[in-house]
Design an enzyme around this catalytic site. Structure first.
Site, short mmCIF file in Angstrom:
data_model
loop_
_atom_site.label_atom_id
_atom_site.label_comp_id
_atom_site.label_asym_id
_atom_site.label_seq_id
_atom_site.Cartn_x
_atom_site.Cartn_y
_atom_site.Cartn_z
N LEU A 115 0.86 -1.18 0.00
CA LEU A 115 0.00 0.00 0.00
C LEU A 115 0.90 1.23 0.00
O LEU A 115 1.84 1.31 0.79
CB LEU A 115 -0.88 0.02 1.26
CG LEU A 115 -2.22 -0.70 1.22
CD1 LEU A 115 -2.87 -0.64 2.61
CD2 LEU A 115 -3.16 -0.09 0.20
N ASP A 116 0.61 2.18 -0.87
CA ASP A 116 1.40 3.41 -0.91
C ASP A 116 1.29 4.17 0.41
O ASP A 116 0.30 4.01 1.14
CB ASP A 116 0.92 4.31 -2.04
CG ASP A 116 1.22 3.73 -3.42
OD1 ASP A 116 2.13 2.90 -3.52
OD2 ASP A 116 0.53 4.13 -4.39
N PRO A 117 2.28 5.00 0.73
CA PRO A 117 2.17 5.83 1.94
C PRO A 117 0.90 6.67 1.97
O PRO A 117 0.35 6.93 3.05
CB PRO A 117 3.43 6.71 1.86
CG PRO A 117 4.42 5.85 1.13
CD PRO A 117 3.61 5.12 0.10
#
Length: 311
Positions: free
Chosen positions: A46-48
């Site tokens: 999951l992206d930041p």
């Protein structure tokens, strides 16, 4: 001899609610430290920018993490229409501004059917896919753009949950998609279909395979237990290894057949459900015990595919 890992030999699955502004790998490292686990891995980045469901596998559960990586995901996202950004999300630089004030909710609804079902999607430059051994995001940071081949993905559900009109119209979407789907690319493609551009301003994963956000725990709930070294309580929060495999049919074996399988030998299993891959359980007086995975041979026997250690 291999180097012995430091930490506790704990096995199970933690459904973590990943916070914003932290990478999946960073979140996994924190979770591993909280559990003082010898071995851990996450099951799909999951992206930041994104929050939400991130299953963390500890110990023997890492043997089955691939089945979570391959599982469908469900997201809730907010897409801003009327603007394009370099990364396809709120972290990127503004590269184009258009006026979305002409758009209505009906206009958005009209283009969504084009993105349901199996579609072709071009991965974004700001992704971890590799070109000549280098992640695309490293090339993108240097201003280099390379051609990417469109890949098939499946969006089984795409629902409009909210619409706020304006020059920067906002759209709330529920997306149920296959692995490898980029929500940023979906947002850009919807924006392109409406001729106003678009980017993701908020993203939350609400389900990953069989796990949903109702099961997810955040660091605020876990850290106090770690602070007082309540490892029994922490371990009690872990889900069993086989919960990641609930979509795979189960096969139950007696003691003799289970023993043959542990020794690497294929066995016949009566009343076998249809399928090619099976969760294996040994029937014991105290109840079924999960052994791992087996696969069906052409002659109808089951052979070990991935078994737990020290069974």
């Amino acid at each position: 001899m291999g180097r012995r890992r430091k930490g506790r030999e704990v096995s199970g699955i933690l459904v973590l609610d990943k916070p914003l502004e932290r990478s999946s790998n960073s979140a996994m490292i924190v979770a591993r430290a909280i559990y003082k686990a010898a071995k851990a891995g996450h099951t799909g980045a999951l992206d930041p920018l994104a929050s939400g469901v991130l299953p963390i596998c500890f110990g023997e559960a890492t043997k089955f993490s691939q089945y979570l990586l391959d599982a469908d995901k469900v997201y809730r996202t907010t897409v801003v229409l009327g603007e394009q950004r370099s990364t396809g999300d709120a972290e990127g630089k503004v590269v184009a501004i258009l006026d979305a004030s002409r758009l209505s909710e009906a206009d958005v609804e009209a283009v969504l059917p084009d993105f349901r079902g199996e579609i072709l999607q071009v991965p974004p430059m700001h992704s971890a896919l590799k070109k000549d051994g280098k992640p695309l995001y490293e090339l993108a940071r240097k201003g280099v753009e390379v051609e990417r081949e469109a890949r098939p993905v499946t969006i089984s559900c795409l629902e409009l949950e909210g619409f706020r009109p304006g020059a920067r119209a906002e759209v709330d979407l529920l997306v149920h998609c296959s692995k490898g789907t980029y929500i940023r690319s979906l947002a850009e493609d919807i924006g392109a279909a409406l001729a106003v551009g678009g980017y993701v301003s908020a993203l939350r994963r609400v389900q990953a395979g069989p796990f949903d956000e109702s099961q997810a725990l955040d660091f605020e709930a876990l850290q106090p237990l770690r602070d007082r070294e309540a490892f029994d309580e922490l371990d009690a929060l872990l889900l069993p290894l086989d919960t990641a495999l609930s979509h795979i049919p189960a096969a139950r074996l007696g003691e003799v057949a289970a023993g043959f399988l542990r020794n690497g030998q294929a066995v016949f299993v009566p009343q076998l459900p249809s399928g090619e891959l099976f969760r294996l359980y040994e029937t014991t007086p105290s109840g079924p015990v999960f052994m791992g995975l087996g696969e069906l041979l052409a002659d109808g026997r089951i052979t070990p595919r991935r078994l737990l250690a020290n069974m």
